[in-house]
Design an enzyme around this catalytic site. Structure first.
Site, PDB file in Angstrom:
ATOM      1  N   GLY A  56       0.848  -1.206   0.000  1.00  0.00           N
ATOM      2  CA  GLY A  56       0.000   0.000   0.000  1.00  0.00           C
ATOM      3  C   GLY A  56       0.871   1.239   0.000  1.00  0.00           C
ATOM      4  N   GLY A  60      -1.188   8.036   1.104  1.00  0.00           N
ATOM      5  CA  GLY A  60      -1.481   8.003   2.532  1.00  0.00           C
ATOM      6  C   GLY A  60      -0.313   7.547   3.391  1.00  0.00           C
ATOM      7  N   LEU A 147      -2.464  -1.381   3.495  1.00  0.00           N
ATOM      8  CA  LEU A 147      -3.506  -1.473   2.472  1.00  0.00           C
ATOM      9  C   LEU A 147      -4.823  -0.941   3.036  1.00  0.00           C
ATOM     10  CD1 LEU A 147      -2.858  -5.094   1.118  1.00  0.00           C
ATOM     11  CD2 LEU A 147      -2.125  -2.936   0.090  1.00  0.00           C
ATOM     12  N   ALA A 148      -5.536  -0.172   2.223  1.00  0.00           N
ATOM     13  CA  ALA A 148      -6.903   0.232   2.578  1.00  0.00           C
ATOM     14  C   ALA A 148      -7.721   0.057   1.310  1.00  0.00           C
ATOM     15  CB  ALA A 148      -6.940   1.672   3.046  1.00  0.00           C
ATOM     16  N   TYR A 243     -16.668   4.135  14.093  1.00  0.00           N
ATOM     17  CA  TYR A 243     -15.325   3.599  13.888  1.00  0.00           C
ATOM     18  C   TYR A 243     -15.004   2.469  14.866  1.00  0.00           C
ATOM     19  CZ  TYR A 243     -10.902   3.257  11.696  1.00  0.00           C
ATOM     20  OH  TYR A 243      -9.858   2.746  10.972  1.00  0.00           O
ATOM     21  N   LYS A 252     -10.252  -3.962  12.832  1.00  0.00           N
ATOM     22  CA  LYS A 252      -9.008  -3.542  13.482  1.00  0.00           C
ATOM     23  C   LYS A 252      -8.699  -4.413  14.705  1.00  0.00           C
ATOM     24  CE  LYS A 252      -7.960  -0.183  10.609  1.00  0.00           C
ATOM     25  NZ  LYS A 252      -6.874  -0.364   9.631  1.00  0.00           N
TER      26      LYS A 252
HETATM   27  P1  NAD Z   1      -4.956   5.227   1.333  1.00  0.00           P
HETATM   28  O1  NAD Z   1      -6.260   5.069   0.649  1.00  0.00           O
HETATM   29  O2  NAD Z   1      -4.269   6.551   1.221  1.00  0.00           O
HETATM   30  O3  NAD Z   1      -3.902   4.115   0.824  1.00  0.00           O
HETATM   31  C1  NAD Z   1      -4.258   2.809   0.516  1.00  0.00           C
HETATM   32  C2  NAD Z   1      -3.123   2.114  -0.203  1.00  0.00           C
HETATM   33  O4  NAD Z   1      -3.531   0.756  -0.453  1.00  0.00           O
HETATM   34  C3  NAD Z   1      -2.760   2.709  -1.582  1.00  0.00           C
HETATM   35  O5  NAD Z   1      -1.359   2.623  -1.755  1.00  0.00           O
HETATM   36  C4  NAD Z   1      -3.451   1.743  -2.552  1.00  0.00           C
HETATM   37  O6  NAD Z   1      -2.840   1.667  -3.835  1.00  0.00           O
HETATM   38  C5  NAD Z   1      -3.282   0.444  -1.814  1.00  0.00           C
HETATM   39  N1  NAD Z   1      -4.221  -0.609  -2.220  1.00  0.00           N
HETATM   40  C6  NAD Z   1      -5.571  -0.633  -2.058  1.00  0.00           C
HETATM   41  N2  NAD Z   1      -6.067  -1.815  -2.531  1.00  0.00           N
HETATM   42  C7  NAD Z   1      -4.997  -2.527  -2.981  1.00  0.00           C
HETATM   43  C8  NAD Z   1      -4.852  -3.807  -3.567  1.00  0.00           C
HETATM   44  N3  NAD Z   1      -5.884  -4.617  -3.771  1.00  0.00           N
HETATM   45  N4  NAD Z   1      -3.600  -4.188  -3.932  1.00  0.00           N
HETATM   46  C9  NAD Z   1      -2.520  -3.384  -3.756  1.00  0.00           C
HETATM   47  N5  NAD Z   1      -2.604  -2.184  -3.166  1.00  0.00           N
HETATM   48  C10 NAD Z   1      -3.830  -1.746  -2.794  1.00  0.00           C
HETATM   49  O7  NAD Z   1      -5.221   4.820   2.864  1.00  0.00           O
HETATM   50  P2  NAD Z   1      -4.639   5.269   4.279  1.00  0.00           P
HETATM   51  O8  NAD Z   1      -5.620   6.174   4.914  1.00  0.00           O
HETATM   52  O9  NAD Z   1      -3.214   5.648   4.201  1.00  0.00           O
HETATM   53  O10 NAD Z   1      -4.787   3.876   5.060  1.00  0.00           O
HETATM   54  C11 NAD Z   1      -3.725   2.980   5.256  1.00  0.00           C
HETATM   55  C12 NAD Z   1      -3.890   2.319   6.618  1.00  0.00           C
HETATM   56  O11 NAD Z   1      -3.779   3.334   7.629  1.00  0.00           O
HETATM   57  C13 NAD Z   1      -5.261   1.663   6.812  1.00  0.00           C
HETATM   58  O12 NAD Z   1      -5.098   0.480   7.572  1.00  0.00           O
HETATM   59  C14 NAD Z   1      -6.015   2.688   7.638  1.00  0.00           C
HETATM   60  O13 NAD Z   1      -7.045   2.131   8.414  1.00  0.00           O
HETATM   61  C15 NAD Z   1      -4.882   3.197   8.511  1.00  0.00           C
HETATM   62  N6  NAD Z   1      -5.153   4.495   9.161  1.00  0.00           N
HETATM   63  C16 NAD Z   1      -5.628   5.551   8.473  1.00  0.00           C
HETATM   64  C17 NAD Z   1      -5.923   6.734   9.146  1.00  0.00           C
HETATM   65  C18 NAD Z   1      -6.467   7.943   8.414  1.00  0.00           C
HETATM   66  O14 NAD Z   1      -6.964   8.866   9.072  1.00  0.00           O
HETATM   67  N7  NAD Z   1      -6.377   7.985   7.101  1.00  0.00           N
HETATM   68  C19 NAD Z   1      -5.701   6.840  10.522  1.00  0.00           C
HETATM   69  C20 NAD Z   1      -5.160   5.759  11.193  1.00  0.00           C
HETATM   70  C21 NAD Z   1      -4.910   4.569  10.517  1.00  0.00           C
END
Ligand code: NAD
Length: 403
Positions: A56, A60, A147-148, A243, A252
């Protein structure tokens, strides 16, 4: 032949349908500058190379983790993502352009960076990654799982699961922002069914993380002491129903159970460990899609920016490696074994102020009480729009490729 076009944003609610290559490159450069300007990062002690896999890696938290390890610790890194390449006059997705820029910066800095673009949940992409790592002839010191996704196909059964963001037990009514018309509205979210919970755990729980780590371990591609981290969110009571106590919270919890199981295996076999890092709420493609959360983030940003404690994904990733995960550091964890990067978000004075504003906020005072303007600007910047220093009247080449 370059395909020069002027690109304007095409936004539909919480989705932006296109991306601006120069704006995405500027975002990546800014993040790298933050990494380089962070005094505590340094190459690995003893000059030993650091080998990292980021799942991922294109947007993000994953992108910021990749940039921190490559440009802060001189890591040789392999990133996996699912991004859309450019097609004719249709720009690529933002994550594609982000990684094009990261590759160019890595080349200029003499760093080794590779990308596999494909479905990380599939057996084929796992096989390709193992093959590339075997060719490196070196084992991984760290694996970041970021990954998300809204859906996942289980590679063993072929069944596709779709995750949902719903409360459990009873319907939940809350304020929220309609990102289409900037109105503060009341939403009512219907409770999840058992099938919703199962599907969300299948997509966003730890099953795929476990499959990755098992495949890497079986292929003898993990170095002694290897650490892996997956990202989570807990948030304040205000967002619990959607959440922490909702379908995504269940997923989670499964991720945390997976971390404990992985630590048992990695510890016994390699002296390694698995961690869940609980991160701060930030504007990303994934978080913008969660009902209620954009309003909460808009209020949170206002309060944290005023206190000087605001962080984005890159500041969080720098802190994660500097204080916890980088070679030579022992992660500090809470009583449940989690790394906590959400400490500043959950500070009692910050949350008291957010709750006070939450009670008052309405369409009429949204601009005055919240940083919704900042939320919108950051959302557009995720796709390379409204990035300072970019002349959006200038045509840009859409047809950019990764090596
Ligand atoms: P994002 O949407 O910015 O990034 C998701 C990534 O996953 C991208 O690189 C995308 O290309 C990749 N991806 C998605 N499906 C895929 C697949 N099938 N194969 C390969 N790659 C794939 O998301 P984010 O917000 O950075 O989230 C990442 C993690 O961080 C998650 O577990 C999320 O719960 C956690 N998180 C996010 C936040 C927030 O506020 N955004 C806060 C705390 C934790």
């Amino acid at each position: 032949m370059p395909n020069l076009q002027i690109v304007a944003p095409r936004i539909r609610g919480f989705i932006c349908l296109n991306a601006h290559p120069a704006g995405c490159a500027a975002n990546v450069e800014r993040q790298i500058a933050v990494v380089r300007g962070s005094a505590a990062t340094s190459p690995r002690p003893g000059g030993e190379p650091y080998h990292v896999l980021v799942l991922g890696a294109s947007t993000g938290y994953g992108l910021s983790s990749l940039l921190t390890t490559v440009f802060g610790y001189g890591a040789r890194a392999l990133g996996v993502c699912l991004e859309r390449p450019p097609q004719g006059d249709k720009p690529a997705s933002a994550g594609w352009y982000n990684l094009v820029a990261a590759h160019a910066e890595a080349r200029a800095a003499g760093r080794a960076l590779e990308t596999v673009n494909g479905d990380a949940y599939s057996a084929e992409v796992k096989a390709e990654v193992l093959e590339r790592l075997r060719r490196w002839g070196r084992k991984l010191d760290a694996v970041v799982y970021s990954l998300a996704s809204p859906r996942r196909t289980d590679p063993r059964t072929g069944e596709t699961f779709t995750s949902v963001l719903k409360p459990l037990g009873a319907a939940y009514r809350s304020k929220s922002i309609n990102l289409g018309n900037d109105q503060v509205v009341d939403v009512e979210l219907a409770p999840a069914t058992e099938a919703d919970v199962t599907a969300t755990v299948k997509v966003m729980g730890g099953e795929d993380w476990d499959l990755w780590m098992s495949a890497l371990l079986d292929a003898d591609l993990l170095a002694p002491g290897c650490r892996t981290v997956a990202y989570s969110y807990l948030g304040p009571e205000l967002t619990y129903p959607i959440y922490r106590s909702g379908t995504i919270g269940r997923a989670k919890e499964h991720l945390e159970q997976t971390a404990h199981a992985l630590t048992a295996t990695l510890g016994a076999r390699l002296g390694g460990a698995a961690f869940v890092s609980v991160n701060k709420a930030v504007v990303t493609q994934a978080s913008s899609a969660i009902p209620v959360v954009p309003l909460y983030i808009s209020l949170l940003y206002r309060v944290m920016k005023a206190r000087g404690s605001h962080e984005g994904t890159i500041e969080q990733a720098v802190r994660l490696f500097r204080d916890h995960l980088a070679p030579g550091h022992t992660p500090e964890t809470d009583e449940a074994g989690r790394i906590r990067l959400d400490d500043r978000e959950l500070a009692p004075d910050v949350q008291a102020e957010v709750s006070r504003l939450w009670a008052e906020v309405s369409t009429a005072n949204l601009g005055a009480l919240s940083d919704y303007a900042g939320f919108k600007q950051e959302f557009r910047a995720l796709f390379g729009f409204e990035v300072p220093g970019i002349d959006y009247g200038e045509p840009v080449d859409l047809d950019l490729r990764m090596p």
